[in-house]
Each structure stands twice: as structure tokens, then as C-alpha cells.
Design an enzyme around this catalytic site. Sequence first.
Site, PDB file in Angstrom:
ATOM      1  N   THR A  48       0.871  -1.188   0.000  1.00  0.00           N
ATOM      2  CA  THR A  48       0.000   0.000   0.000  1.00  0.00           C
ATOM      3  C   THR A  48       0.900   1.227   0.000  1.00  0.00           C
ATOM      4  O   THR A  48       2.122   1.099  -0.003  1.00  0.00           O
ATOM      5  CB  THR A  48      -0.907   0.038   1.252  1.00  0.00           C
ATOM      6  OG1 THR A  48      -0.087   0.344   2.382  1.00  0.00           O
ATOM      7  CG2 THR A  48      -1.609  -1.286   1.486  1.00  0.00           C
ATOM      8  N   CYS A  49       0.281   2.412   0.058  1.00  0.00           N
ATOM      9  CA  CYS A  49       1.113   3.609   0.034  1.00  0.00           C
ATOM     10  C   CYS A  49       1.959   3.752   1.301  1.00  0.00           C
ATOM     11  O   CYS A  49       2.960   4.452   1.307  1.00  0.00           O
ATOM     12  CB  CYS A  49       0.262   4.860  -0.172  1.00  0.00           C
ATOM     13  SG  CYS A  49      -1.079   4.990   0.983  1.00  0.00           S
ATOM     14  N   SER A 110      -1.268   2.003  10.987  1.00  0.00           N
ATOM     15  CA  SER A 110      -1.492   2.943   9.880  1.00  0.00           C
ATOM     16  C   SER A 110      -1.044   4.333  10.274  1.00  0.00           C
ATOM     17  O   SER A 110      -0.965   4.668  11.458  1.00  0.00           O
ATOM     18  CB  SER A 110      -2.987   3.017   9.542  1.00  0.00           C
ATOM     19  OG  SER A 110      -3.433   1.795   9.053  1.00  0.00           O
ATOM     20  N   GLY A 191      -7.266   9.547 -10.603  1.00  0.00           N
ATOM     21  CA  GLY A 191      -7.394   8.162 -10.128  1.00  0.00           C
ATOM     22  C   GLY A 191      -8.837   7.910  -9.740  1.00  0.00           C
ATOM     23  O   GLY A 191      -9.585   8.857  -9.441  1.00  0.00           O
ATOM     24  N   GLU A 194     -10.058   3.179  -4.577  1.00  0.00           N
ATOM     25  CA  GLU A 194     -10.716   3.309  -3.278  1.00  0.00           C
ATOM     26  C   GLU A 194     -10.281   4.580  -2.544  1.00  0.00           C
ATOM     27  O   GLU A 194     -11.085   5.262  -1.911  1.00  0.00           O
ATOM     28  CB  GLU A 194     -10.374   2.079  -2.436  1.00  0.00           C
ATOM     29  CG  GLU A 194     -11.317   1.916  -1.278  1.00  0.00           C
ATOM     30  CD  GLU A 194     -11.031   0.645  -0.512  1.00  0.00           C
ATOM     31  OE1 GLU A 194     -11.520   0.530   0.600  1.00  0.00           O
ATOM     32  OE2 GLU A 194     -10.303  -0.213  -1.035  1.00  0.00           O
TER      33      GLU A 194
END
Lengths: 426, 286
Positions: A48-49, A110, A191, A194
Site C-alpha cells: 500500500t502507500c 497505519s 485516479g 478506493e
Amino acid sequence: MLQVVYCNHQTAALSVREKLAFSSEKLQQAYAQLRHRFPGAEAVVLSTCNRVEIYTAQEATEAAPTHRELVEFFADFHQVPVAEFLEEFLERTGPDAVRHLFQVTSSLDSMVLGEPQIVSQVKTAYQTAQENDACGPLTHALFQGAIRVSSRVRTETHLAEGRVSIASVAVGEFGKSIFDRFDDKRVLIIGAGEMAEETLRYLQSEGVGEIVVVNRSAERAQALAAQFERARPEPLTELDRWLGAADVIVSTTGATPPLVDLDRFRAVRKKSGGRPVFILDLGAPRDFAPEIADIDDNVFLYDIDALNSTCDRNRKTRQKEIDQALKIIDDETDRFMQEIYHRATGPIVKRLREQWHEISRDEMTKLRTKLGHLNASDLESVERSVERIVNKLLHPPLEALRQEAKAGTPHGLVDALKRLFHIRDS
Amino acid sequence: MERVSVFCFLASYSLATLFEFARLRFRGGWTRALTLGWTIAGLVAHTVYLLSRSGRAELPPLLASSHDWFLVLAWIAVLLFLFLTLLDATIPLGMFVLPIVLTLVISSQFVSTAPLDFIKGDPSQVAARGWAMLHSSLLVIGMGGVLTGLILAVMYLVQHRRLKQRQTLEQGLSLPSLARLSSWNWWAVVLSFPTLTLGMAAGFMLGFAGRTPNVSTSMVLADPVVIGSGISWFVMVGFFGWLVATQRPAAKQVALLTLWACGFLVLTIFGLQVAASNSAIGSLHS
């Protein structure tokens, strides 16, 4: 053996992470190479980023891929020298690896505490691994467990309440310090994934005046824009026009090479009159060349890592909820590990029981032939006594096995039992 | 009342400034409470001091002397600071306002404490006193606007630097958005310039109305304070003209020019007052 090698926003800068990230197009190729290098290992790639992680699992510890081997896989796959990222690449094994995944899925790891996207990112990673035949019994149990734990953490704590999206943090910390209001602003979303949807939802709640969605796939842009008022899709060929016309730009594609380089944006800027523009680059790899931030005084460019200190500050204020979530995760990790260990010792316990009871049944059959004068009631009593003796004899080794299993797979004891009682792997 | 001195409120404001800056390091409401507490204490002492001096001189505080004029400006700044802080406590306004208040209070010690001759003289000069009142009032309002512009420009530059360097503010602190600061800055300059112009015009009228055998028109025009103020006023004219004529000027440029133009004006006017009061230059304002 369960293990994870990883780098994330806490261990490595975005400039390192973006070199090691796996785009969805490259994942199939990555799984093919993993299967080729480590044929007996289960593997799940989570990219993920904010993180790049590979979870691997293998019954035989000695055959499992080592940290060094996995690092070399990353280096070879991405053509990046090992020295560039070795120190930022961490490893967790056994319960620590399980705890790590549970924390990641529960969004404790996160950047934005409580953000909901990580669960679907983990689900997608797990599903992709299944599609590429990379999963096995251990990774199935691990990822299904992680999704269940994240649901429990969200239900039993207040982590998911408040400002819990990257867009909300970025707009709250920086966007609102640039602009006073958003209802007269034009927002460009690049983009249609999600992250773009999450950002759109937040910006809509802030009452932005106009939203333009630009995406490589026009259908996806149209589908996303259709979900929101005041949003409309525009073709990618019109990107330059909208880059110059937008007050807020949010980019989420993670394309390589960067979608907008310095020269392209400079040309756009010349036409736009130099009014303030707030650019939020949520892509990894980044969509905007970092040098764009220095084009002029009115360009405010932020990437994921720019939000680190804000998120750290928010994290400190929610320590009580973090502690509560960590307690749940510790409990679930212990429970998961016990299940795994019991799963490993289960077959030997079953075979040992079967073997001993089979012997007792054989002996009882012989006894019945020899002692024909005994009536049915007496024979039943003898049979029950023999069964009790077998159970009592079985109890000490099985109890020892159970106790040992609490601390990890009792490989030594299992081997000893196999040798002592001639138990063969069926 | 007689025992209240400048030191009383200078000490209070100093402590308030100290606690305001402590907000950068220490979280919690206590620093803010102490800032407000000491500021209010200082304001009470400040008010008592001004009233006491006004009563003794039998003149409004604005006319009593240059010393009082500086203190009135500081008093207004403190009052505004308290009012705005009550509206939004997260903005660390004291970090920008209180140092200016301290500078004004300290500067007031270096300027004349005696009223101008022609104001304290013949009570029949009602016209001169009226012009003096108008001159001082407009200059105080204009200088208040200039100082506000100066503070807003500094706030803009701090906020801009923070955003460019991607820094976060301490928990519980905030600064207004660049858009808002830029807009307020524009208005502060645009409103203070005409006020200052009118104030200076009233000063010229005062020069004529207050003429005595000892003070001629040429002496008024040759006064170094008048000349210096005139030069800085011309600087403001240039800035004001550019601000009004330029369509959508770059906000950072506006902030920087405000800083230079207003800073020059403030330093010139205050510097000349101090020099005149200490007889470094011969002036009617001494």
C-alpha cells in the site's frame, strides 16, 4: 514457521517505499518469482502507500525463506541495490509476525489511526495471493484471523471514530490553512480507486464547489463521479487543462514514472496565473515530482510522508484507545498461536490415541476367547477397566504435549513421541 | 492610583508574553489562563495609570503627551488582543501582539511626558485643541491599522513558511488560513492609509491653528518629525497605489511589502518621536 519482512512509513521514507512497492500489474509476476524461489512456502504480498510487506509461512522451519533471501528477492525484482533499503527492512517471526499483521489490519500501524481502508487492502492482498495459488493453510488461518480481529477492534474500541482518513487529516492540517472555504473551489481527483473514493467522500462533506475526476479508465472515472453530486468525469487527455484550473488536486494513482513532472507542471502553471494550489499526492510511487513544490510560493505540495508528524500528534492524544486495542490484539495473538500449535500437534495426538486403543481392543478380543466363562456384564467391566488404564497412561504424554504447545510448536516432544511409540506420518 | 507606575503593567505584560510563548512547549490550559490573567492585570494597571495622568494634566490621554500617546496605542492593542483571544483561543495572537505592546510601553519611557506648549497653554485656543485631538486620534487609529497590517503580515509569513516546510502546529494552536490573513492584511493597509493621511492633514491644520508668535508655518513645515513622517507617508502612498492598482497581487509579496512599508513607517515615526523628545533633533513635537 510464520514470518513477515516489511518496511513501512515508520521505518522507511517514501522515497524508499516507492521503489519497493508492487503495483497491481506487477503482483502476478512477483508471485510467480516467489513460487520459483521458495517452492514450498506460502506467501502473501501486502503493498500500500504506507507499507510493503511479504508474509511467508512454511511447516518446516529449516526450509522457510530467510530474511536475507526475501530481501534479495525485493532487490532483484525491483532492481534496487540491497544496501539502499536493507536497514529499513525489518523482520518478525512467529507470534510477533501474527501480532504485526493483526495491528496492521486493525489500523494501529497505519499513519492515520483507525482508517478503514487498510482492511480492504489486506482483504485484496489475501485474495490476490489466493488467485495466484500462493496461499496455504497457515496463511489462510492468519489472514482470516486478521480480518476477524480488525472487526473486533473496531467494534470494541473507539479507534474508528473521528478524523480517520488521510484526506481528512491532510485537508484539516494543511488545506484549511491555505483556503478559508471550499465551496468556491474546484477539486481535481486523479485516479478512481478506493483512495480516490474515500477522498471524494470527505471533500464532498466539506462542501467543495466542483469536482473533476480524471482517470486512465474513463469508465471507472464515470462510475466514481456518478456517485457524487457536483462531480463529473473528464478524459485523461484533458489532464493539463484541469491541472491549471483546479484549486485542490488529489492524486492517487501511484503511477511510474511520475504522472506530472516538473516541466509539465511548470507549463501548466504559466497558464494558470499562479493562484494558490493545494496538491495532495497520495500515490506511492508519487504522482507529482517533489521539485514541483518549489515552482513558486503558491504551490503547496504534500505527499503521504508530509502527514507523519500530524498523525503522530493525533496518535498521542488517543493512547488510551490504542492500549485497549493492543490488549485485544495480544489476546487474539495468543489464541491464534495456540490454535496453530494445536493444529500441529493434533494429528500426533489422534494417532497415538488410535494406536493405543487399537492395542487395547486387540487384547480384549484375545481375552474374550480365553475367558469364555465370563458373562457379558463381567466382560464389560474388564473392558471399561482396560479403557481407563489406556486413558490414564495416555494422559501424561498428552498433557505434556498440551503444555509445551502453549509456548510454540513442540517439535522436540512430537519427534520424541513418534520415536518412542513408533508413530509414522500417514 | 498614584502608586501605579509603568513598571506595574510592563511587568504584567512581560509575564503574559512569557506564558504565551510557553504554549509552544507546554500543553494544557494553564499557560493560556496565566497569559490572560497577567494581561488583564496589566490592562487594569495600564488603564488606571492613563486615567491618573489624564486627570493630573486635565487633558484627554491622547493629548497629554507623546508618552501617553504611545501608551494609548499599546492599551488599544491589548484590548484588541483580549477580545480576539476570547473569540478564538487557539490562535496564539499574544506571540505577535504582546511583543509590540512591550515595545510601545518601553518606547514610551523615552519620549516626552509633557504636553505640547500650545495645547497646555491658552485654554481659549479651542480650535487648536480640537485639531490636536483629531490629529492624535486619527494617527492612533492609523498607526493601529499599520501595526495590525504588520502583525498580519508576520502571521502570513509564519503560516506560509509552516505550510511550505510541511510543519505541524502544536496541539491546540492554530493560525488563520493564508486566504484570510491575506484578505485582512489588504484591508488593514487600505483602511489605515487614508486614516494616516487624514491624521497628517489634521496635523498641518493644527500647525496653522496653533500658530503663535513663536511658531510660524515655515517652522511647522520644517519640523524634522513632519518631514520624516511625510517621507514615510510617501512610501505608504506608493505601497497603497500598488496594492489598489495590482489585480490579484501575490499574497506573499503583499505580506513582504506590508512588512517593509509598515515597518519603515512605524520605525520612522516612533524613532523621530524618541529623537525629538530627547532633543536629538529640534522639533515642535518635543
